[in-house]
Design a protein around this motif. Structure first.
Motif, PDB file in Angstrom:
ATOM      1  N   ASN A   1       0.794  -1.162   0.128  1.00  0.00           N
ATOM      2  CA  ASN A   1      -0.506  -0.240  -0.112  1.00  0.00           C
ATOM      3  C   ASN A   1       0.628   1.122   0.344  1.00  0.00           C
ATOM      4  N   ALA A   2       2.182   0.897   0.740  1.00  0.00           N
ATOM      5  CA  ALA A   2       2.740   2.341   0.408  1.00  0.00           C
ATOM      6  C   ALA A   2       3.348   2.423  -0.602  1.00  0.00           C
TER       7      ALA A   2
ATOM      8  N   LYS B   1       2.255   1.879  -3.476  1.00  0.00           N
ATOM      9  CA  LYS B   1       1.201   1.601  -4.277  1.00  0.00           C
ATOM     10  C   LYS B   1       0.744   3.809  -4.152  1.00  0.00           C
ATOM     11  N   TYR B   2       1.023   3.964  -2.961  1.00  0.00           N
ATOM     12  CA  TYR B   2       0.075   5.443  -2.714  1.00  0.00           C
ATOM     13  C   TYR B   2       0.892   6.391  -2.328  1.00  0.00           C
TER      14      TYR B   2
ATOM     15  N   ASP C   1       4.823   6.894   4.611  1.00  0.00           N
ATOM     16  CA  ASP C   1       5.017   6.181   3.832  1.00  0.00           C
ATOM     17  C   ASP C   1       4.825   8.077   3.193  1.00  0.00           C
TER      18      ASP C   1
ATOM     19  N   GLY D   1      -1.456  10.354   1.571  1.00  0.00           N
ATOM     20  CA  GLY D   1      -1.985  10.386   3.322  1.00  0.00           C
ATOM     21  C   GLY D   1      -3.845   9.816   2.467  1.00  0.00           C
TER      22      GLY D   1
ATOM     23  N   TYR E   1     -13.166  -1.493   1.925  1.00  0.00           N
ATOM     24  CA  TYR E   1     -13.403   0.011   1.677  1.00  0.00           C
ATOM     25  C   TYR E   1     -12.526   1.015   1.048  1.00  0.00           C
TER      26      TYR E   1
ATOM     27  N   ASP F   1     -10.370   5.657  -2.558  1.00  0.00           N
ATOM     28  CA  ASP F   1     -10.388   6.077  -3.741  1.00  0.00           C
ATOM     29  C   ASP F   1     -10.728   4.610  -4.772  1.00  0.00           C
TER      30      ASP F   1
ATOM     31  N   GLY G   1      -6.329  -3.688  -6.654  1.00  0.00           N
ATOM     32  CA  GLY G   1      -6.317  -3.440  -4.869  1.00  0.00           C
ATOM     33  C   GLY G   1      -7.820  -4.491  -4.863  1.00  0.00           C
TER      34      GLY G   1
ATOM     35  N   GLY H   1      -7.064  -5.783   1.749  1.00  0.00           N
ATOM     36  CA  GLY H   1      -5.870  -6.025   2.673  1.00  0.00           C
ATOM     37  C   GLY H   1      -6.086  -5.668   3.853  1.00  0.00           C
TER      38      GLY H   1
ATOM     39  N   ALA I   1      -8.752  -5.025   5.383  1.00  0.00           N
ATOM     40  CA  ALA I   1      -9.529  -5.889   6.555  1.00  0.00           C
ATOM     41  C   ALA I   1      -8.343  -7.143   7.392  1.00  0.00           C
TER      42      ALA I   1
HETATM   43  P1  ADP Z   1      -6.743  -1.707  -1.975  1.00  0.00           P
HETATM   44  O1  ADP Z   1      -6.448  -3.391  -2.201  1.00  0.00           O
HETATM   45  O2  ADP Z   1      -7.249  -1.026  -1.846  1.00  0.00           O
HETATM   46  O3  ADP Z   1      -4.872  -1.339  -1.231  1.00  0.00           O
HETATM   47  P2  ADP Z   1      -6.973  -1.503   1.355  1.00  0.00           P
HETATM   48  O4  ADP Z   1      -7.785  -3.099   2.475  1.00  0.00           O
HETATM   49  O5  ADP Z   1      -5.387  -2.731   1.288  1.00  0.00           O
HETATM   50  O6  ADP Z   1      -7.463  -2.183  -0.345  1.00  0.00           O
HETATM   51  O7  ADP Z   1      -6.262  -0.574   1.537  1.00  0.00           O
HETATM   52  C1  ADP Z   1      -7.600   0.184   2.056  1.00  0.00           C
HETATM   53  C2  ADP Z   1      -7.942   1.619   1.564  1.00  0.00           C
HETATM   54  O8  ADP Z   1      -7.254   2.093   2.135  1.00  0.00           O
HETATM   55  C3  ADP Z   1      -7.633   2.114   0.314  1.00  0.00           C
HETATM   56  O9  ADP Z   1      -8.347   1.886  -0.936  1.00  0.00           O
HETATM   57  C4  ADP Z   1      -6.652   3.027   0.225  1.00  0.00           C
HETATM   58  O10 ADP Z   1      -7.293   4.083   0.263  1.00  0.00           O
HETATM   59  C5  ADP Z   1      -6.570   3.277   2.110  1.00  0.00           C
HETATM   60  N1  ADP Z   1      -5.296   3.529   1.901  1.00  0.00           N
HETATM   61  C6  ADP Z   1      -4.340   1.597   2.071  1.00  0.00           C
HETATM   62  N2  ADP Z   1      -3.385   2.451   2.405  1.00  0.00           N
HETATM   63  C7  ADP Z   1      -2.792   3.371   1.985  1.00  0.00           C
HETATM   64  C8  ADP Z   1      -1.640   4.618   2.170  1.00  0.00           C
HETATM   65  N3  ADP Z   1      -0.655   4.165   2.540  1.00  0.00           N
HETATM   66  N4  ADP Z   1      -1.785   5.769   1.733  1.00  0.00           N
HETATM   67  C9  ADP Z   1      -2.893   6.144   1.305  1.00  0.00           C
HETATM   68  N5  ADP Z   1      -4.387   5.602   1.202  1.00  0.00           N
HETATM   69  C10 ADP Z   1      -4.164   4.260   1.879  1.00  0.00           C
END
Ligand code: ADP
Length: 621
Positions: free
Chosen positions: A514-515, A517-518, A542, A546, A560, A563, A572, A576, A578
């Motif tokens: 995630n870190a 990715k975002y 990261d 945010g 949830y 975006d 995604g 993950g 959850a």
């Molecule tokens: P996904 O597979 O969509 O990443 P996750 O359960 O891992 O699903 O994360 C849920 C949501 O939390 C993501 O869709 C994203 O919007 C937010 N998120 C998770 N990690 C980050 C991050 N490091 N920075 C910003 N938003 C994040």
């Protein structure tokens, strides 16, 4: 009820009075008969006593027939003088002509030879019948008995009256003796009545004392005091009654105790029930409310007792007491006047007597907030899953349709389309795998394979893999990937923690992914490892976009995503975090996030930690 009895109203007095009156009346009757008989007997005796014997009469008749009056008179005097009778105060002898011929009273001797004036005597002379009379002499206040007897010529058959004898006798002696007997009798009667009265009082008190005791005991029973006992004086009816009262007292006490303990039991049950209970009277006024109901409605028992249940439950607009009594339905209470947003299920039933008469309502309140929430979540989840699966399937279908319609022949487009369908399929498989592992965790089917690992080493190992991935990617010239730098800020200490290694790797991988990715290209990802006195904390920071404040509390929920489009585009699944949360909670740890929109986010994982080995003197907190 327990009014003080006036003495004259008491049975005690009444029995005594009846006794005394009975005695008195008996004495009266007996006395009257007795005295009457005594009097007549005495009078009879007296009359016999004063009767002039027949021979005297004969002698007098002889003298009255004598021609020589003077001589005869002398003889008569002698005869009269010989009659020595104390009771007789006066005897007069009168001849047939009504001339007084003899008189025994010295004072009246002068009347001899005179014509009699007493008409009664002349009447007797005339009629030849005896005359008797009782008369009262006012001069000497004496009663006299007067008897005038005719004297008949005994010789021959002709019963000619030759004279009469007048006897006057003082009756006072007779009356005096009767009176003295009467006095004795009355005195005796009074004394007997007095003794009788005293006895009656004694006897009636013997009767009324146990009754009085029983009265007091029953009054005590009515007050709820069962300590006393009625004294049983004997085996008569009163004794049996006293025994019965004692038995009754014991029974009532037993029954009272049983009811009391039943009530206490009920109170206890009510107090410890997890549901709220409210009982009302017929009119819907609250009579009993237990602790749970007070808590749920945020009221105090004293404040609502006596108030209408409709007001307390805030349902006056929708229902009336009659409706509650008739329908006895379940009601869902959602808009209660309480601080918590809770949903209560109110179940109504009637309290009825055996006869069917309704005496109130019982309302059981059950908090279904959680249940409703779960239900809502479940519905939401099903809709989410369907939606999540439909999106990739729809896009795949359109690609396949395009291929089907001839695009497969195009060597440029076909591989790209196939790649997309493959990616979508991969994502669906990933999602379904994630869902399966979540569901296994929900069902408690997943068991941790715990082993003691040095978290310092494990974290390093995971991060090394990400470093290697970066190197591999940079060597791979075919695809341009995102660039990032991993910074480590670890404690030097070995932190031995019992964890399921694979699962922890999965969680850290997910957060790291995630870190990355975002994060913007070339972003720095800072990883920290530190320990508190009973926890180890891993954090991954990261410099990405945010997470908006209001979303922070939701990102660990299933599906949830802040975006949606972007997350999906990045492959995604929205599951993950959850899964990560479930895994960490299975380890009795905690996962949370700290984020500033536009600046970056920090994910924290804390796991329980107990120190092993020696040389950790600084951990004194
Ligand atoms: P996904 O597979 O969509 O990443 P996750 O359960 O891992 O699903 O994360 C849920 C949501 O939390 C993501 O869709 C994203 O919007 C937010 N998120 C998770 N990690 C980050 C991050 N490091 N920075 C910003 N938003 C994040």
């Amino acid at each position: 009820m327990n009014k003080k009895l006036h003495f004259f109203q008491s049975i005690h007095f009444k029995i005594a009075l009846v006794f005394a009156l009975l005695l008195f009346i008996t004495f009266q009757i007996v006395g009257a008969v007795f005295i009457q008989r005594l009097k007549s007997e005495n009078l009879k005796q007296f009359k016999q006593n004063i009767e002039i014997p027949a021979y005297v009469n004969n002698m007098l008749v002889t003298q009255l027939n004598e021609a020589d009056t003077a001589k005869a008179n002398d003889k008569i005097k002698t005869i009269l003088d010989d009659i020595n009778n104390n009771n007789i105060s006066d005897i007069q002898v009168v001849d047939a002509k009504g001339v007084i011929r003899g008189e025994n009273n010295v004072n009246n001797r002068s009347m001899i030879g005179q014509k009699v004036t007493n008409t009664n005597i002349t009447q007797v002379l005339y009629s030849g019948r005896t005359f008797t009379q009782t008369m009262y002499n006012e001069r000497d206040n004496h009663r006299y008995y007067i008897s005038i007897t005719p004297l008949f010529n005994a010789s021959g058959n002709n019963n000619t009256v030759v004279g009469a004898i007048y006897v006057r006798a003082n009756l006072e002696n007779v009356y005096d003796s009767v009176n003295s007997v009467t006095v004795i009798f009355i005195t005796a009667a009074l004394i007997a009545t007095g003794i009788g009265l005293a006895l009656a009082i004694f006897v009636s008190s013997a009767i009324t004392r146990p009754i009085d005791e029983m009265k007091k005991q029953t009054a005590r029973i009515a007050r709820g005091d069962y300590s006393g006992q009625v004294h049983v004086y004997g085996q008569d009816e009163l004794g049996q009654l006293a025994q019965a009262v004692n038995n009754l007292s014991a029974r009532v006490e037993e029954a009272q105790e049983a009811t009391e303990s039943e009530r206490r039991r009920l109170d206890l049950i009510l107090a410890h029930m997890s549901d709220g209970v409210i009982a009302t009277d017929r009119g819907g006024k609250i009579t009993i409310i237990n602790e749970m109901a007070c808590e749920a409605l945020e009221v105090s028992a004293t404040e609502v007792t006596g108030r209408s249940i409709l007001d307390v439950l805030n349902i006056r607009d929708q229902y009336s007491i009659r409706e509650l009594l008739e329908s006895q339905d379940e009601i869902i209470l959602e808009d209660l006047d309480t601080m918590r947003d809770q949903i209560l299920n109110a179940n109504f039933s009637l309290i009825q007597r055996r006869s069917g008469f309704i005496i109130g309502i019982v309302c059981v309140l059950h908090d279904i907030t959680e249940q409703q929430k779960i239900d809502r979540e479940r519905r939401q989840f099903v809709s989410n899953v369907s939606h999540e699966l439909r999106t990739p399937l729809t896009s795949m279908r359109s690609y396949i349709e395009a291929l089907n319609e001839g695009a497969w022949q195009d060597p440029e487009i076909a591989p790209a389309f196939l790649k997309v369908t493959q990616e979508e399929t991969d994502r669906m498989i990933r999602m379904i795998n994630d869902l399966l592992s979540l569901s296994r965790m929900d069902l408690g089917k997943v068991e941790l394979e715990l082993e003691l690992v040095n978290l310092n080493e494990l974290f390093n190992y995971i991060l090394d893999r990400f470093d290697m991935m970066l190197e591999k990617d940079s060597n791979d010239t075919r695809e341009v990937t995102k660039n990032y730098t991993i910074k480590r800020d670890f404690t030097d200490k070995d932190l031995w923690v019992e964890v399921d290694t694979d699962k922890i790797i999965q969680v850290v991988d997910n957060i790291m992914n995630n870190a990355i990715k975002y994060s913007p290209d070339g972003g720095v990802i800072t990883c920290r490892l530190l320990e508190t006195h009973n926890h180890v904390i891993m954090s991954i920071t990261d410099q990405g976009l945010g997470i908006p404040k209001k979303e922070i509390s939701h990102i660990f929920e299933r599906f949830y995503r802040v975006d949606k489009a972007r997350s999906r585009a990045q492959g995604g699944t929205g599951l993950g975090l959850a899964i990560s949360k479930e895994v960490i909670e299975m380890h009795r740890g905690r996962i949370w996030v700290d984020s500033t929109e536009g600046k970056g986010s920090t994910f924290y994982i804390s796991l329980p930690y107990e120190e092993y080995g020696e040389g950790d003197l600084w951990d004194e907190e």
